[in-house]
Write a protein that holds these residues in place. Structure first.
Motif, PDB file in Angstrom:
ATOM      1  N   ALA A  44      -7.687  28.227   0.746  1.00  0.00           N
ATOM      2  CA  ALA A  44      -6.794  27.070   0.665  1.00  0.00           C
ATOM      3  C   ALA A  44      -6.351  26.823  -0.774  1.00  0.00           C
ATOM      4  O   ALA A  44      -5.169  26.591  -1.051  1.00  0.00           O
ATOM      5  N   GLU A  45      -7.298  26.908  -1.730  1.00  0.00           N
ATOM      6  CA  GLU A  45      -6.957  26.666  -3.148  1.00  0.00           C
ATOM      7  C   GLU A  45      -5.999  27.720  -3.685  1.00  0.00           C
ATOM      8  O   GLU A  45      -5.034  27.400  -4.373  1.00  0.00           O
ATOM      9  N   ASN A  46      -6.259  29.010  -3.380  1.00  0.00           N
ATOM     10  CA  ASN A  46      -5.423  30.085  -3.935  1.00  0.00           C
ATOM     11  C   ASN A  46      -4.030  30.103  -3.317  1.00  0.00           C
ATOM     12  O   ASN A  46      -3.042  30.361  -4.009  1.00  0.00           O
ATOM     13  N   TYR A  47      -3.932  29.814  -2.005  1.00  0.00           N
ATOM     14  CA  TYR A  47      -2.587  29.742  -1.397  1.00  0.00           C
ATOM     15  C   TYR A  47      -1.803  28.570  -1.988  1.00  0.00           C
ATOM     16  O   TYR A  47      -0.586  28.651  -2.203  1.00  0.00           O
ATOM     17  N   GLN A  48      -2.505  27.469  -2.276  1.00  0.00           N
ATOM     18  CA  GLN A  48      -1.834  26.318  -2.893  1.00  0.00           C
ATOM     19  C   GLN A  48      -1.321  26.669  -4.283  1.00  0.00           C
ATOM     20  O   GLN A  48      -0.180  26.370  -4.630  1.00  0.00           O
ATOM     21  N   LYS A  49      -2.178  27.343  -5.115  1.00  0.00           N
ATOM     22  CA  LYS A  49      -1.751  27.721  -6.463  1.00  0.00           C
ATOM     23  C   LYS A  49      -0.624  28.747  -6.423  1.00  0.00           C
ATOM     24  O   LYS A  49       0.220  28.783  -7.318  1.00  0.00           O
ATOM     25  N   ALA A  50      -0.616  29.614  -5.374  1.00  0.00           N
ATOM     26  CA  ALA A  50       0.438  30.634  -5.244  1.00  0.00           C
ATOM     27  C   ALA A  50       1.732  30.045  -4.687  1.00  0.00           C
ATOM     28  O   ALA A  50       2.759  30.727  -4.635  1.00  0.00           O
ATOM     29  N   GLY A  51       1.703  28.757  -4.281  1.00  0.00           N
ATOM     30  CA  GLY A  51       2.921  28.107  -3.811  1.00  0.00           C
ATOM     31  C   GLY A  51       3.135  28.199  -2.307  1.00  0.00           C
ATOM     32  O   GLY A  51       4.139  27.737  -1.795  1.00  0.00           O
ATOM     33  N   ASN A  52       2.177  28.789  -1.556  1.00  0.00           N
ATOM     34  CA  ASN A  52       2.299  28.904  -0.096  1.00  0.00           C
ATOM     35  C   ASN A  52       1.560  27.721   0.531  1.00  0.00           C
ATOM     36  O   ASN A  52       0.391  27.807   0.921  1.00  0.00           O
ATOM     37  N   MET A  53       2.246  26.586   0.617  1.00  0.00           N
ATOM     38  CA  MET A  53       1.605  25.361   1.073  1.00  0.00           C
ATOM     39  C   MET A  53       1.252  25.410   2.567  1.00  0.00           C
ATOM     40  O   MET A  53       0.306  24.767   3.011  1.00  0.00           O
TER      41      MET A  53
END
Length: 575
Positions: free
Chosen positions: A124-133
């Motif tokens: 969840a954290e890495n997808y958020q940082k990568a912009g894939n909400m």
């Protein structure tokens, strides 16, 4: 190994690394690879605490390699999550997510609920940082659902265990309570019998003791009266003797005091005479020093007036030097005529600057088939600052114009070679002890074929294309200055970048990154400066200049500017 862990707990990180590396070597010789695996993971964790993420990544990879050779999938999943953490810190979210997905698959396969929870959270954290909400929300929901299920299962097991335990404890406690009640009743009965017997014995003894005590009290009273009479007689005798001694002592004391007062009076008279004589000598000396001070004050006043006059002359010269440098440097608006999307942040530390900017456009091969236009932009950091740096900047500015206009040299690396030779010859550095020089970055842009060329003397170029930041290092060799044997024949290289999409380019001196902050007491540092450029590169160029200027003022606070500053940014579009 224990010494390394002890140092780690006490935040002695460097000593901990030394001990752990020695332990890894010893366990490696014994082929105890599980211990080596754990040690490598601990070393990786220490390096991550020290923000040395490349070294941390190296040791986590070595630990993962050993885990894979052992074949325990739970250990492999833990190693993959360690590796993913460092990749996430380094903003390599793609590879971080791939490693977490592998770890999640192994955790599910081996029924490791804690590793599953950690994997969902990290995804969840890495997808958020990568912009894939969307993916971030999906895995956050999975994390919440799985955690709720996991906590319920843990709670049921605890409740079942507590119920079985409570039934057994109640039965045991009933038996214990009944036994204690019988024991207490028996003790109470025995105590009553013993107390009754003891009371009868005490009563009998008390009767006999009362008679004996009466006799003893009578004899004691007679003895005490006789003793009082004896002490009273002794006290009267001692008082009389003490009174006689007191009279003698007072007489001696009075005579001694009279003699002492007389002696002190004579001594005081002599001391006053001596003090008055010294006071007169001191007054004479003070009067002499006063006359000398007045003479010195007059001399200092004359010297101050001369210094003030010289200072005014120096300030006038500096102001004239400012006018010369200002007239020599082109206006910053002129760069926008060549490259519309551009800015220059120029902040001299003193009135005149050792850092300066230079740009020029020219036609290459005029009248020929391959005729084309070239735009040159450069940020230069001369040795020192103030007047010495300004002299060197004027020399370099003229040499650059001569290299382009007279020598017709247009390749950035060759321009730096010519400038290096020109500075050394102009300052006769082969013959004298002069070691002045400069660090610089220079770009040339051909809008006809969308080619950007770069060369640097110690200073880099940063360009951002497709939201990815690239850093092109400069040569280790400066322009002019000290020559080292290994660099004597080193030529400056030229790097080519194709402008096939909108590209933002930055060149700069080291003054911005070296500025000390009021709150931290430390330098801003190049890495933070790079990150700041990455954050603002999509904004209009004029707004970028304002942001950099305002951030620097806030960071600097009341701390003085430590060096000259020049930052040039421009955005190129494919023609």
């Amino acid at each position: 190994y224990k010494a390394g862990l002890f140092c780690f707990e006490k935040n002695l990180n460097k000593k901990a690394i030394i001990y752990l590396k020695e332990a890894a070597t010893l366990y490696g010789k014994d082929k105890d690879f599980k211990k080596v695996m754990k040690i490598y993971s601990n070393i990786g964790l220490i390096y991550s605490n020290l923000d040395e993420y490349d070294k941390s990544l190296l040791y986590f990879k070595q630990s993962l390699k050993i885990r894979k050779s052992i074949g325990n999938e739970t250990d492999i999943a833990s190693g993959l999550l360690d590796l993913a953490y460092i990749l996430s810190v380094q903003q390599d979210y793609k590879n971080a997510i791939l490693n977490i997905l592998k770890a999640l698959d192994m955790a599910n396969k081996n029924q490791e609920p804690k590793l599953v929870l950690i994997s969902y959270n990290m995804l969840a954290e890495n997808y958020q940082k990568a912009g894939n909400m969307q993916k971030a929300a999906e895995y956050m929901d999975k994390f919440a659902t799985y955690r709720q299920h996991y906590e319920k299962s843990q709670s049921k097991e605890r409740v079942s265990e507590e119920r079985i335990k409570s039934v057994a404890e109640i039965s045991m406690k009933d038996a214990e309570n009944r036994a204690k009640q019988l024991e207490l009743e028996l003790i109470r009965k025995n105590k009553e019998i013993a107390e009754d017997t003891l009371n009868r014995k005490i009563k009998a003894r008390e009767d006999s003791l009362v008679i004996a005590e009466g006799k003893i009290a009578l004899e004691q009273s007679k003895y005490e009266q006789a003793e009082k009479d004896r002490l009273l007689a002794e006290s009267k005798s001692k008082a009389e003797k003490a009174q006689q001694r007191l009279i003698y002592a007072v007489g001696i004391a009075v005579i001694t005091i009279i003699l002492l007062v007389a002696f002190l009076l004579i001594l005081n008279i002599r001391r006053r005479k001596r003090h008055n004589r010294q006071l007169q000598e001191t007054n004479d000396e003070i009067e002499k020093q006063k006359r000398n001070i007045e003479l010195k004050n007059n001399e200092l006043t004359d010297a101050f007036n001369k210094i003030e006059e010289q200072n005014n002359d120096i300030n006038a010269s500096i102001n004239y030097a400012v006018n010369i440098q200002s007239s020599m440097l082109p206006s910053q608006d002129s760069l926008q005529k060549l490259i519309p999307e551009s800015f220059i942040l120029f902040k001299p530390r003193d009135k005149v600057s050792g850092d300066f900017y230079w740009f020029k456009d020219t036609i290459v091969n005029p009248g020929k088939a391959d005729q084309h236009k070239k735009i040159f932009v450069s940020a230069i950091d001369c040795t020192g600052h103030g007047i010495p740096g300004a002299f060197l900047s004027m020399l370099s500015y003229n040499l650059l114009d001569n290299i382009i206009e007279q020598k017709k040299v247009f390749k950035p690396g060759e321009i730096l070679d010519e400038l290096h030779d020109g500075v050394r010859k102009s300052l006769r550095q082969n013959e004298s002890r002069n070691r002045d020089g400069m660090d610089m970055a220079i770009c040339s842009y051909n809008p006809d074929n969308n080619i950007l060329e770069f060369s640097g003397a110690k200073n880099p170029m940063i360009y951002i294309k497709d939201n990815k930041l690239h850093r092109v290092k400069g040569s280790i060799k400066p322009i002019g200055g000290i020559l080292y044997d290994k660099n004597e024949t080193l030529s400056f290289s030229t790097t080519t970048v194709e402008i096939d999409s909108p590209t933002t380019v930055y060149i700069f001196s080291d003054g911005y990154a070296d500025q000390i902050g009021e709150q931290t007491g430390r330098k801003l540092m190049t890495r933070f400066f790079r990150n700041l450029l990455g954050d603002i590169h999509n904004k209009p160029l004029n707004e970028q200049r304002d942001i950099l200027d305002m951030f620097l003022k806030k960071w600097q606070g009341n701390i003085e500017q430590v060096d000259d500053i020049v930052v040039i940014g421009f955005k190129l579009f494919p023609q």
